[in-house]
Design an enzyme around this catalytic site. Structure first.
Site, PDB file in Angstrom:
ATOM      1  N   SER A  62       9.784   4.345  30.077  1.00 48.38           N
ATOM      2  CA  SER A  62      10.801   3.880  29.129  1.00 48.38           C
ATOM      3  C   SER A  62      10.790   4.606  27.792  1.00 48.38           C
ATOM      4  O   SER A  62      11.657   4.355  26.948  1.00 48.38           O
ATOM      5  CB  SER A  62      10.656   2.372  28.889  1.00 48.38           C
ATOM      6  OG  SER A  62      11.258   1.651  29.939  1.00 48.38           O
ATOM      7  N   LYS A  65      13.942   6.187  26.481  1.00 52.27           N
ATOM      8  CA  LYS A  65      14.924   5.541  25.598  1.00 52.27           C
ATOM      9  C   LYS A  65      14.849   6.049  24.158  1.00 52.27           C
ATOM     10  O   LYS A  65      15.721   5.722  23.344  1.00 52.27           O
ATOM     11  CB  LYS A  65      14.760   4.022  25.650  1.00 52.27           C
ATOM     12  CG  LYS A  65      15.042   3.436  27.036  1.00 52.27           C
ATOM     13  CD  LYS A  65      14.991   1.916  27.010  1.00 52.27           C
ATOM     14  CE  LYS A  65      15.206   1.319  28.392  1.00 52.27           C
ATOM     15  NZ  LYS A  65      13.996   1.270  29.206  1.00 52.27           N
ATOM     16  N   SER A 122      13.392  -3.249  25.518  1.00 52.55           N
ATOM     17  CA  SER A 122      13.441  -2.152  26.476  1.00 52.55           C
ATOM     18  C   SER A 122      14.433  -2.424  27.600  1.00 52.55           C
ATOM     19  O   SER A 122      14.204  -2.080  28.761  1.00 52.55           O
ATOM     20  CB  SER A 122      12.050  -1.865  27.074  1.00 52.55           C
ATOM     21  OG  SER A 122      12.032  -0.606  27.705  1.00 52.55           O
TER      22      SER A 122
END
Length: 387
Positions: A62, A65, A122
């Site tokens: 993640s 991102k 997230s």
């Protein structure tokens, strides 16, 4: 306006010796252990303070991102997106697995709420929803992500989605992730989201949703206000962190820690090292005016050149006095239209012929092409003046 292409400013005497961006990173080797790769940089100068396997290609999970948020903040800065704009969730966005804020098909949230969902929780569904708003599809947004990576000079990064969910040939490096974070932190408002430990979505409804930041250092390490954690079975525990203390902002990245506790411990060691050994001396904030540049055939004759990011000089604590020079280069023969944020020059600091900082200067605002009537009046005015 006189056409000044290069202005060398009188040598500036500093209180401390300046650390070159090519200054040898910490070589003791075991500042950080038990992770696959790591890097520590100063945000304003980009100086590498420590690195370990920093160019090894690894799945970022993640932390992907960071790039997703960078393109969102860039769109907000350019006026292509508004914080209070409502974004509709598609069936596809709502179908995302992994971390999510449980958006339903057709549900609308503002950009600000979606950013909370991405930065704090997230949310894969929120990331895809905003990506679809900006590019029309996740695939088109991924193309934007890869183009931005190339623009930043990142040679060891390839994105296949906006979320970091496991997929073949989706990778980055600690070095590249730090540079993405450096670019994202130009937009200082991002830390209002990434630095929030807990928040709520859908307040005042029966579907109130509690967000808790997966980056626990935001709560437990003074000065940490971002940026993004990551975890998959393949990637293990990852973190791109940033902290600010006494005006100095640093970025620390780790890939492949065996646990979240170990990940946080290794990042903490890097942050402690940076703040104990170095300090920065602020020069400019973002968007400070540096000079004006002539624009040919524009609705206005000049455009103001401003700093594109915060600028400071990095010093190691306790070093002796030295000197630096500042050089400003403005582009010549600029023609309208000029976009807000378009690069129109550079500012550079050097010491003994070595570059310490070099940063773009950008247009403060958009300059459109002048209409024929305005150009006619200008030409008449110039003719009148010469006679």
């Amino acid at each position: 306006m006189k056409r000044i292409i290069s202005i060398v400013i009188t040598t500036v005497v500093l209180a401390l010796m300046i650390v070159s961006p090519t200054f040898a990173a910490e070589k003791k080797g075991e500042l950080v252990n038990n992770v696959k790769s790591a890097i520590l940089i100063d945000r304003d100068t980009g100086t590498i303070l420590y690195e370990k396997n920093s160019n090894e290609k690894l799945p970022p999970a993640s932390m992907t991102k960071v790039m997703t948020m960078l393109l969102i903040m860039e769109a907000l800065d350019q006026g292509k997106l508004k914080m209070d704009e409502k974004i509709r969730t598609s069936e596809y966005a709502a179908s995302m697995g992994g971390s999510q804020i449980f958006l339903e098909p057709g549900e609308e949230m503002t950009t600000e709420q979606m950013l909370k969902g991405i930065a704090i929780g997230s949310g894969n569904d929120a990331a895809v929803a905003v990506a679809e708003r900006l590019a029309g599809s996740e695939e088109a947004f991924v193309e934007m992500m890869n183009n931005k990576a190339k623009e930043l000079g990142l040679k060891n990064t390839e994105f296949k989605n906006v979320t970091g969910l496991p997929v073949n040939d989706h990778y980055s490096t600690a070095n590249d992730m730090a540079l993405m974070a450096k670019e994202l932190l130009k937009y200082q408002d991002i830390t209002k989201f990434t630095g929030t430990y807990e928040a709520y979505l859908r307040e005042n409804t029966d579907k109130k949703f509690w967000l808790v930041n997966t980056n626990r250092l935001v709560k437990f390490y003074p000065g940490v206000d971002g940026l993004k954690t990551g975890f998959t079975n393949e990637a293990k525990y990852c973190l791109t962190a940033t902290a600010e203390k006494n005006g100095m902002r640093v970025i620390a990245v780790v890939f492949g820690a065996p646990s979240s506790k170990e990940r946080n411990a290794q990042v903490t060691k890097m942050l402690d090292y940076a703040f104990s050994q170095y300090e920065t001396h602020p020069l400019y904030k973002r968007d400070e005016a540096i000079g004006k540049v002539h624009v040919s055939k524009g609705s206005e004759k000049q455009v103001t050149a401003v700093t594109s990011e915060p600028l400071s000089l990095l010093t190691k604590k306790g070093e002796q006095v030295d000197k630096v020079k500042k050089e400003i280069n403005m582009k010549k023969n600029l023609k309208a239209p000029i976009a807000k944020g378009q690069e129109i020059g550079t500012i550079k600091y050097t010491k003994d012929g070595k570059t310490l900082i070099e940063s773009p200067l950008v247009a403060q605002k958009e300059i459109k092409e002048a209409g024929w009537w305005k150009l006619f009046k200008r030409s008449v005015g110039m003719f009148t003046k010469t006679n």
